[in-house]
Design a protein around this motif. Structure first.
Motif, PDB file in Angstrom:
ATOM      1  N   ASN A  40       0.830  -1.227   0.000  1.00 52.73           N
ATOM      2  CA  ASN A  40       0.000   0.000   0.000  1.00 52.73           C
ATOM      3  C   ASN A  40       0.851   1.259   0.000  1.00 52.73           C
ATOM      4  O   ASN A  40       0.575   2.212   0.717  1.00 52.73           O
ATOM      5  N   GLY A  41       1.897   1.256  -0.798  1.00 56.45           N
ATOM      6  CA  GLY A  41       2.753   2.441  -0.818  1.00 56.45           C
ATOM      7  C   GLY A  41       3.060   2.885  -2.232  1.00 56.45           C
ATOM      8  O   GLY A  41       2.376   2.510  -3.193  1.00 56.45           O
ATOM      9  N   SER A  42       4.082   3.684  -2.327  1.00 60.13           N
ATOM     10  CA  SER A  42       4.540   4.157  -3.620  1.00 60.13           C
ATOM     11  C   SER A  42       6.016   3.801  -3.705  1.00 60.13           C
ATOM     12  O   SER A  42       6.864   4.467  -3.113  1.00 60.13           O
ATOM     13  N   ILE A  43       6.294   2.670  -4.374  1.00 63.36           N
ATOM     14  CA  ILE A  43       7.665   2.145  -4.398  1.00 63.36           C
ATOM     15  C   ILE A  43       8.379   2.738  -5.618  1.00 63.36           C
ATOM     16  O   ILE A  43       8.122   2.330  -6.758  1.00 63.36           O
ATOM     17  N   ILE A  44       9.229   3.700  -5.359  1.00 59.65           N
ATOM     18  CA  ILE A  44       9.986   4.359  -6.445  1.00 59.65           C
ATOM     19  C   ILE A  44      11.196   3.467  -6.713  1.00 59.65           C
ATOM     20  O   ILE A  44      12.181   3.485  -5.970  1.00 59.65           O
ATOM     21  N   THR A  45      11.112   2.670  -7.772  1.00 58.99           N
ATOM     22  CA  THR A  45      12.089   1.580  -7.911  1.00 58.99           C
ATOM     23  C   THR A  45      13.446   2.020  -8.455  1.00 58.99           C
ATOM     24  O   THR A  45      14.440   1.355  -8.229  1.00 58.99           O
ATOM     25  N   VAL A  46      13.483   3.140  -9.222  1.00 65.62           N
ATOM     26  CA  VAL A  46      14.705   3.546  -9.934  1.00 65.62           C
ATOM     27  C   VAL A  46      15.227   2.390 -10.816  1.00 65.62           C
ATOM     28  O   VAL A  46      16.420   2.225 -11.021  1.00 65.62           O
ATOM     29  N   ASP A  47      14.298   1.599 -11.346  1.00 65.27           N
ATOM     30  CA  ASP A  47      14.714   0.575 -12.317  1.00 65.27           C
ATOM     31  C   ASP A  47      14.888   1.240 -13.688  1.00 65.27           C
ATOM     32  O   ASP A  47      14.788   2.472 -13.801  1.00 65.27           O
ATOM     33  N   GLY A  48      15.149   0.435 -14.698  1.00 63.33           N
ATOM     34  CA  GLY A  48      15.468   0.978 -16.009  1.00 63.33           C
ATOM     35  C   GLY A  48      14.398   1.893 -16.579  1.00 63.33           C
ATOM     36  O   GLY A  48      14.690   2.780 -17.387  1.00 63.33           O
ATOM     37  N   SER A  49      13.143   1.673 -16.190  1.00 64.27           N
ATOM     38  CA  SER A  49      12.088   2.532 -16.736  1.00 64.27           C
ATOM     39  C   SER A  49      11.440   3.395 -15.657  1.00 64.27           C
ATOM     40  O   SER A  49      10.330   3.877 -15.837  1.00 64.27           O
ATOM     41  N   ASP A  50      12.131   3.582 -14.570  1.00 66.13           N
ATOM     42  CA  ASP A  50      11.620   4.420 -13.475  1.00 66.13           C
ATOM     43  C   ASP A  50      10.210   4.017 -13.043  1.00 66.13           C
ATOM     44  O   ASP A  50       9.349   4.868 -12.794  1.00 66.13           O
ATOM     45  N   GLY A 531      21.270  -0.045  -5.529  1.00 71.69           N
ATOM     46  CA  GLY A 531      20.911   1.155  -6.303  1.00 71.69           C
ATOM     47  C   GLY A 531      19.501   1.205  -6.840  1.00 71.69           C
ATOM     48  O   GLY A 531      19.009   2.270  -7.188  1.00 71.69           O
ATOM     49  N   SER A 532      18.812   0.053  -6.942  1.00 76.95           N
ATOM     50  CA  SER A 532      17.418   0.081  -7.412  1.00 76.95           C
ATOM     51  C   SER A 532      16.655  -1.037  -6.718  1.00 76.95           C
ATOM     52  O   SER A 532      17.258  -1.946  -6.145  1.00 76.95           O
ATOM     53  N   LEU A 533      15.351  -0.915  -6.758  1.00 78.65           N
ATOM     54  CA  LEU A 533      14.508  -1.929  -6.112  1.00 78.65           C
ATOM     55  C   LEU A 533      13.994  -2.884  -7.178  1.00 78.65           C
ATOM     56  O   LEU A 533      12.980  -2.634  -7.836  1.00 78.65           O
ATOM     57  N   GLU A 534      14.726  -3.966  -7.369  1.00 77.65           N
ATOM     58  CA  GLU A 534      14.375  -4.964  -8.381  1.00 77.65           C
ATOM     59  C   GLU A 534      14.640  -6.347  -7.799  1.00 77.65           C
ATOM     60  O   GLU A 534      15.569  -6.515  -6.992  1.00 77.65           O
ATOM     61  N   ALA A 535      13.837  -7.294  -8.236  1.00 81.30           N
ATOM     62  CA  ALA A 535      13.968  -8.662  -7.708  1.00 81.30           C
ATOM     63  C   ALA A 535      15.407  -9.143  -7.854  1.00 81.30           C
ATOM     64  O   ALA A 535      16.037  -8.946  -8.893  1.00 81.30           O
ATOM     65  N   GLY A 536      15.932  -9.727  -6.800  1.00 82.27           N
ATOM     66  CA  GLY A 536      17.283 -10.289  -6.834  1.00 82.27           C
ATOM     67  C   GLY A 536      18.324  -9.376  -6.230  1.00 82.27           C
ATOM     68  O   GLY A 536      19.400  -9.820  -5.849  1.00 82.27           O
ATOM     69  N   LYS A 537      18.038  -8.076  -6.172  1.00 88.65           N
ATOM     70  CA  LYS A 537      19.031  -7.147  -5.608  1.00 88.65           C
ATOM     71  C   LYS A 537      18.972  -7.161  -4.077  1.00 88.65           C
ATOM     72  O   LYS A 537      17.999  -7.621  -3.474  1.00 88.65           O
ATOM     73  N   LEU A 538      20.001  -6.617  -3.454  1.00 88.39           N
ATOM     74  CA  LEU A 538      20.011  -6.520  -2.000  1.00 88.39           C
ATOM     75  C   LEU A 538      18.892  -5.591  -1.534  1.00 88.39           C
ATOM     76  O   LEU A 538      18.622  -4.560  -2.161  1.00 88.39           O
ATOM     77  N   ALA A 539      18.245  -5.983  -0.441  1.00 92.17           N
ATOM     78  CA  ALA A 539      17.048  -5.259   0.012  1.00 92.17           C
ATOM     79  C   ALA A 539      17.415  -4.065   0.878  1.00 92.17           C
ATOM     80  O   ALA A 539      17.223  -4.059   2.083  1.00 92.17           O
ATOM     81  N   ASP A 540      18.000  -3.038   0.239  1.00 90.02           N
ATOM     82  CA  ASP A 540      18.328  -1.781   0.916  1.00 90.02           C
ATOM     83  C   ASP A 540      17.310  -0.747   0.464  1.00 90.02           C
ATOM     84  O   ASP A 540      17.232  -0.442  -0.742  1.00 90.02           O
ATOM     85  N   MET A 541      16.531  -0.215   1.385  1.00 88.74           N
ATOM     86  CA  MET A 541      15.483   0.730   0.979  1.00 88.74           C
ATOM     87  C   MET A 541      15.108   1.640   2.136  1.00 88.74           C
ATOM     88  O   MET A 541      15.468   1.396   3.291  1.00 88.74           O
ATOM     89  N   VAL A 542      14.384   2.688   1.792  1.00 85.66           N
ATOM     90  CA  VAL A 542      14.018   3.686   2.789  1.00 85.66           C
ATOM     91  C   VAL A 542      12.538   4.030   2.645  1.00 85.66           C
ATOM     92  O   VAL A 542      12.051   4.267   1.537  1.00 85.66           O
ATOM     93  N   VAL A 543      11.831   4.031   3.776  1.00 85.15           N
ATOM     94  CA  VAL A 543      10.454   4.519   3.805  1.00 85.15           C
ATOM     95  C   VAL A 543      10.539   5.992   4.211  1.00 85.15           C
ATOM     96  O   VAL A 543      11.186   6.322   5.207  1.00 85.15           O
TER      97      VAL A 543
END
Ligand SMILES: [Zn+2]
Length: 579
Positions: A40-50, A531-543
């Motif tokens: 229920n949030g807004s996950i700004i992934t910074v993946d290849g297509s933002d 650096g981005s929120l994508e499956a397989g990457k390390l789970a470093d994130m900020v709320v």
């Protein structure tokens, strides 16, 4: 082999067909249970297509999937921690590409702190107050003079405050400082002292040192007689600096100026590397030791990268031991080699600065870069002015010519205005620029009136030419460490005094977020993991307490991290943090 449950299988097919964000898992596997689910949030992934998603699932220290709330909730199980974001925004963990944790923490906890103080009288007052409570003979360290005048003070000013303590006052940039007579005496700096290469021990007309010491080699003359911190103190300063970063949503830090030679002890290098490797800190840490001379450079390369017999007298001997006994951990913590070419402010390498003071001759610099480059390592170099940047590009190009390496990814730190003529060379050589838009805010009013000053920190020009850019705050050389200032100034470009810098060099908040995450990850060869929120990457994130993509530009600096998550673990939570 376990058979997949029909309901899970159908859910996965539905997810895969309706949501491209959800990376489909192998249908042969049982749906894995997430350890952490944010929804229920807004996950700004910074993946290849933002992409912006609603929810994210983590398993262990890696990201399991990113997608819609129903899709992601399907990964929740009995042992999952569920966090209802209630509309809050999540970004990848911010990565600071340029910081110095031991002196940053020491500035905050122990030194006389001078940031924000303009007058000499006030500086002297604070040092006098510290002298009163300091046992006779004990060193007094102060950090953070902001005046760009090398004549700001001298040893006579400091002698009036105390002759019973050695005192060293360092400019905020770390590039020069002022010692009192007691400190000069203790260090053996006198009329007979000559300038170490690339630096200045200023003398008065009678040949006596004035107390002004310009650049690291001159400062080392005094710093080397300051007792190194105990292991406890050092650990405390690093813990403190890491905690300050963690509160601001920073999950990784590049320390690219750790002094293993000159003033720190072999033990402190050992301790710092071990602490960084321990996983005990709330930030991931990579370290670029600083190599002040050609000899130090050749020694470091020989100790760590040539397979020669290790030398127990080398400052990097114990770091080498870590590399030999646990190469994977060494790789995780080791960044590369830090060197410097020019100074800052009055001594920076600008084309029209008669006082520019270079730390190395071009030929010495070429040998240093070549040695590091041949060892397969990344060079991270301090270069502020346009001539300093050109000199570095010459050295990088020649190293690459004599020893071709795919993607050496050398980095230039600061590069406040490299000049149009250097941009295509930076692009061609694949050099990363690690810079600081927040400098505009705190220092923009001091930068003079040169015709190119309004274009300082030309982020738009870098991005338009596809030059990789990383962002870092550079504490303690810079007063602030909060990355929100970088995100804000990358867009706003206005000094604290209201001076406006060229809006043609402004970038969008989305682009700024990318530089502070993927850009900085790339600068440390970590873009596959961070650096981005994508499956397989390390789970470093900020709320966050607000959404960077929707708030007015002026509010970006006020954003606060509600939760900082590193490797799937909540390392900071504002609700439970002590005030
Ligand atoms: Zn720095």
């Amino acid at each position: 082999m376990k058979t997949i449950r029909r309901r899970t299988f159908l859910k996965m097919i539905a997810a895969a067909s309706t949501a491209p964000l959800l990376k489909p898992l192998s249908v042969l596997a049982v749906q894995p249970e997430a350890s952490l689910v944010l929804f229920n949030g807004s996950i700004i992934t910074v993946d290849g297509s933002d992409s912006v998603a609603e929810a994210i699932a983590v398993r262990g220290d890696r990201i399991l999937a990113v997608g819609s709330t129903p899709q992601i909730k399907s990964f929740a199980g009995r042992n999952s921690t569920l966090i209802d974001l209630q509309g809050k925004a999540v970004t990848p963990g911010l990565i600071d590409s340029h910081a110095h944790l031991p002196p940053f923490g020491t500035r905050e906890l122990y030194w006389v702190k001078l940031q924000g103080i303009e007058s000499k009288e006030k500086v002297l007052e604070l040092i006098a107050a510290r002298a009163k409570e300091t046992p006779e003979g004990k060193f007094i360290n102060a950090w953070g003079v902001e005046s760009m005048e090398l004549s700001f003070m001298n040893r006579h000013d400091l002698d009036k405050v105390t002759t019973r303590h050695p005192v060293l006052v360092i400019h905020t940039t770390g590039q020069w400082g002022f010692a009192n007579s007691a400190a000069l005496k203790l260090a053996g700096v006198n009329q007979a002292t000559t300038n170490p290469p690339g630096s200045l021990v200023e003398k008065d007309p009678r040949g006596e040192p004035t107390g002004l010491l310009v650049h690291y080699p001159a400062l080392y003359l005094v710093r080397r007689v300051i007792p190194p911190p105990t292991a406890d103190v050092m650990a405390k300063t690093i813990d403190h600096a890491a905690a300050l970063y963690s509160r601001e949503g920073v999950t990784s830090v590049h320390d690219n100026f750790f002094m293993v030679t000159g003033m720190s002890s072999v033990e402190s290098a050992h301790l710092y590397f071990n602490l960084a490797a321990s996983g005990r800190l709330p930030v991931r840490l990579k370290i670029w030791p600083y190599l002040p001379t050609l000899t130090d450079t050749l020694d470091a390369v020989s100790e760590l990268f040539t397979g020669k017999k290790p030398n127990p007298a080398s400052p990097l001997y114990k770091v080498g031991e870590m590399k030999r006994s646990d190469p994977a951990t060494f790789e995780r913590v080791w960044g590369g080699c830090k060197i410097a070419i020019d100074g800052s402010g009055p001594t920076a390498g600008w084309s029209r600065n008669p006082n520019a003071l270079m730390l190395h001759s071009p030929s010495e610099l070429r040998q240093m870069v070549s040695a590091i480059h041949r060892a397969g390592q990344q060079v991270s170099v301090h270069a502020v002015g346009n001539v300093a940047v050109q000199t570095m590009l010459d050295a990088f190009e020649s190293a690459q010519q004599e020893h071709k390496r795919p993607d050496p990814r050398h980095r230039i730190e600061h590069a406040l205005w490299p000049g149009d003529e250097s941009l295509h060379r930076i692009r061609k050589s694949g050099v990363v620029i690690s810079t600081h838009p927040q400098f505009i805010y705190a220092w923009g009013d001091r930068w003079g009136e040169g015709p190119k000053v309004p274009e300082f920190v030309p982020l738009r020009s870098f991005l338009d030419r596809q030059i990789p850019v990383a962002m870092g705050a550079d504490p303690p050389a810079f007063p602030l460490w909060q990355p929100q200032y970088a995100l804000w100034q990358a867009v706003a470009r206005v000094s604290s005094g209201g001076r406006r810098f060229a809006s043609s060099e402004s970038i969008s908040i989305k682009e700024a977020l990318r530089l502070q995450t993927m850009g900085s990850a790339y600068a440390a060869f970590q873009e596959r993991d961070l650096g981005s929120l994508e499956a397989g990457k390390l789970a470093d994130m900020v709320v966050w307490d607000r959404n960077f993509l929707t708030i007015p530009t002026g509010e970006i600096r006020d954003a606060k991290a509600s939760k900082t998550i590193v490797g799937g673990k909540i390392v900071f939570s504002r609700e439970s943090a002590a005030l």
